[in-house]
Motif scaffolding. Structure first.
Motif, PDB file in Angstrom:
ATOM      1  N   ILE A  36       3.048   6.900  -8.576  1.00 34.71           N
ATOM      2  CA  ILE A  36       3.749   7.664  -7.543  1.00 34.71           C
ATOM      3  C   ILE A  36       3.045   9.002  -7.309  1.00 34.71           C
ATOM      4  CG2 ILE A  36       5.924   8.889  -7.044  1.00 34.71           C
ATOM      5  CD1 ILE A  36       7.276   6.535  -8.727  1.00 34.71           C
ATOM      6  N   MET A  37       2.671   9.671  -8.404  1.00 34.89           N
ATOM      7  CA  MET A  37       2.023  10.979  -8.251  1.00 34.89           C
ATOM      8  C   MET A  37       0.627  10.850  -7.656  1.00 34.89           C
ATOM      9  SD  MET A  37       4.368  12.914  -8.776  1.00 34.89           S
ATOM     10  CE  MET A  37       3.435  14.381  -8.349  1.00 34.89           C
ATOM     11  N   ASN A  38      -0.094   9.772  -7.999  1.00 33.53           N
ATOM     12  CA  ASN A  38      -1.405   9.539  -7.385  1.00 33.53           C
ATOM     13  C   ASN A  38      -1.254   9.454  -5.862  1.00 33.53           C
ATOM     14  OD1 ASN A  38      -3.048   7.314  -6.018  1.00 33.53           O
ATOM     15  ND2 ASN A  38      -4.370   7.734  -7.764  1.00 33.53           N
ATOM     16  N   ARG A  39      -0.287   8.652  -5.389  1.00 32.67           N
ATOM     17  CA  ARG A  39      -0.119   8.470  -3.944  1.00 32.67           C
ATOM     18  C   ARG A  39       0.373   9.740  -3.274  1.00 32.67           C
ATOM     19  NH1 ARG A  39      -1.866   4.629  -6.327  1.00 32.67           N
ATOM     20  NH2 ARG A  39      -1.629   2.438  -5.728  1.00 32.67           N
ATOM     21  N   LEU A  40       1.340  10.413  -3.898  1.00 30.93           N
ATOM     22  CA  LEU A  40       1.893  11.632  -3.285  1.00 30.93           C
ATOM     23  C   LEU A  40       0.823  12.711  -3.164  1.00 30.93           C
ATOM     24  CD1 LEU A  40       5.463  12.193  -4.790  1.00 30.93           C
ATOM     25  CD2 LEU A  40       4.870  12.015  -2.355  1.00 30.93           C
ATOM     26  N   ARG A  41       0.068  12.902  -4.258  1.00 30.38           N
ATOM     27  CA  ARG A  41      -0.953  13.961  -4.240  1.00 30.38           C
ATOM     28  C   ARG A  41      -2.011  13.670  -3.193  1.00 30.38           C
ATOM     29  NH1 ARG A  41      -1.140  13.800 -10.763  1.00 30.38           N
ATOM     30  NH2 ARG A  41       0.432  15.376 -11.202  1.00 30.38           N
ATOM     31  N   LYS A  42      -2.441  12.405  -3.112  1.00 25.89           N
ATOM     32  CA  LYS A  42      -3.468  12.062  -2.123  1.00 25.89           C
ATOM     33  C   LYS A  42      -2.916  12.156  -0.704  1.00 25.89           C
ATOM     34  CE  LYS A  42      -6.793   9.390  -4.428  1.00 25.89           C
ATOM     35  NZ  LYS A  42      -7.638   8.261  -4.088  1.00 25.89           N
ATOM     36  N   ALA A  43      -1.670  11.681  -0.536  1.00 23.62           N
ATOM     37  CA  ALA A  43      -1.065  11.736   0.801  1.00 23.62           C
ATOM     38  C   ALA A  43      -0.947  13.183   1.276  1.00 23.62           C
ATOM     39  CB  ALA A  43       0.308  11.068   0.781  1.00 23.62           C
TER      40      ALA A  43
END
Ligand code: AMP
Ligand code: MG
Length: 363
Positions: free
Chosen positions: A348-355
């Protein structure tokens, strides 16, 4: 060829298939399209995939054109039978059978040394190939009937959040592919976990629907989790080819507000609210991506509930829908809470940070 192909609008055939009651006639039709080198969008348990015959380089090139995907971003090859591994790789490491037995079909992608037979387009010229067996009855039957492994990236235009429902693909990909199979919502709503076991110790290239801790338990080895897999920095091309391209991004700005300690959620969300309030006072229209536990602390502001912190499966599943929603709402900026980086929390944090384009604040 490429320019003509891109400017061509294809008549896209929509096939609605209920995963619990397969229409074999529709699947035979879609498989025929794959065999003849066409493009089929199909559901998997993670997100929808944009598929073509992995062994046909012309068909594979069409995937890149339809998505607007840079040619140096390699694709994942989907198989329905473990024997297909031997076509794709002639140097299968000893951990692979263990991982395959435990997690396939399922949301785990394994990097292997590629065989001569795999067209270089699929692997963007690398010596390795990414392989997975999806756990979705429609995907498995389609691959089986096509009698070939299917190369498929997520079925979104490059840079957009991955599609987690037939509605998303119909909205974004009509006219760009031959067939769209609509089987409703996907189960995980987030992509597969990618592990590179050609390296020792193995390296996590992308956290996904399978928690990395599960892999470690199975291979009885620690997996290296680089900073880029946490979504903190861009991936270097040498270690994680293609990773620099994924952004999952809404078109509006997104700000992630993280904490190193989520034990006092009231205190944490008051800080998030203070930040959002400052934006509102400066004339911005704001939405906050929250969790079920903290939603009560936000007043007079648009909120999107990602789900409970006790059920990160739910949060991961809601994430892309929420990112798409940001663009639809009448707001200028979205602010998201952070989640603890354990299990699916890492994904979740990987996607949120990249988004967010690494637009991260720590409080
Ligand atoms: P997508 O299918 O859109 O989720 O993207 C698949 C991702 O898998 C790519 O962006 C690559 O980063 C990764 N990938 C595919 N093949 C390889 C490979 N041979 N080596 C390393 N990473 C790969
Ligand atoms: Mg993708």
């Amino acid at each position: 060829m490429s320019i003509e192909y891109m400017s061509m609008v294809k008549p896209t055939r929509i096939l609605e298939i209920d995963p619990s009651n397969l229409r074999i006639d529709y699947l035979v039709e879609a498989a025929r399209v794959i065999k003849y080198g066409g493009l089929v969008i199909f559901p998997t348990e993670t997100v929808y995939g944009l598929g073509a015959d992995a062994m046909n380089n012309l068909a594979v090139r069409k995937i890149f054109e339809a998505k607007g995907r840079p040619l140096d971003n390699p694709l994942i090859i989907h198989i329905s039978d473990i024997d297909q591994l031997n076509i794709l790789s002639d140097n299968v490491k000893e951990e692979v059978p263990h991982l395959a037995e435990k997690f396939w079909p399922g949301p785990l992608t394994i990097i292997l040394y590629k065989s001569e037979k795999v067209p270089r387009e699929v692997c963007a010229g690398l010596e390795t190939v990414a392989v997975r067996m999806p756990a979705h009855p429609v995907a498995l039957k389609l691959i089986e009937l096509s009698e070939t492994p299917i190369a498929a990236p997520s079925a979104n235009p490059a840079g957009r959040p991955s599609p987690t429902s037939g509605e998303h693909v119909k909205r974004e990909m009509m006219g760009k592919v031959d067939v769209i199979i609509d089987s409703g919502e996907t189960l995980y709503g987030v992509e597969s976990t990618i592990i590179d076991i050609t390296r020792d110790p193995p390296v996590l290239l992308r956290p996904g629907a399978l928690p990395v801790e599960e892999i470690e338990k199975t291979i009885k080895k620690k997996v290296v989790i680089p900073e880029f897999a946490r979504g903190l920095i861009e991936a270097s091309e040498a270690i994680a080819p293609g990773m620099k391209y994924r952004h999952y991004a809404p078109s509006k700005p997104l700000q992630v507000i993280e904490s190193s300690d989520y034990s006092n959620l009231q205190r944490y969300s008051l800080e998030v609210f203070k930040y959002a309030k400052r934006l509102i006072d400066n004339g911005f229209r704001v939405a906050i991506l929250t969790s079920t536990e903290t939603i009560q602390y936000y007043r007079k502001v648009e909120v999107l509930n990602l789900g409970s912190r006790k059920n990160l499966f739910e949060v991961a599943r809601n994430l892309y829908r929420a990112l798409r929603k940001i663009d639809e709402l009448d707001i200028d900026i979205a602010v998201s809470e952070g989640f603890e980086e354990r299990g699916l929390g890492l994904t979740i944090m990987n996607r949120l940070r990249k988004a967010s384009g690494y637009n991260i604040i720590r409080i």
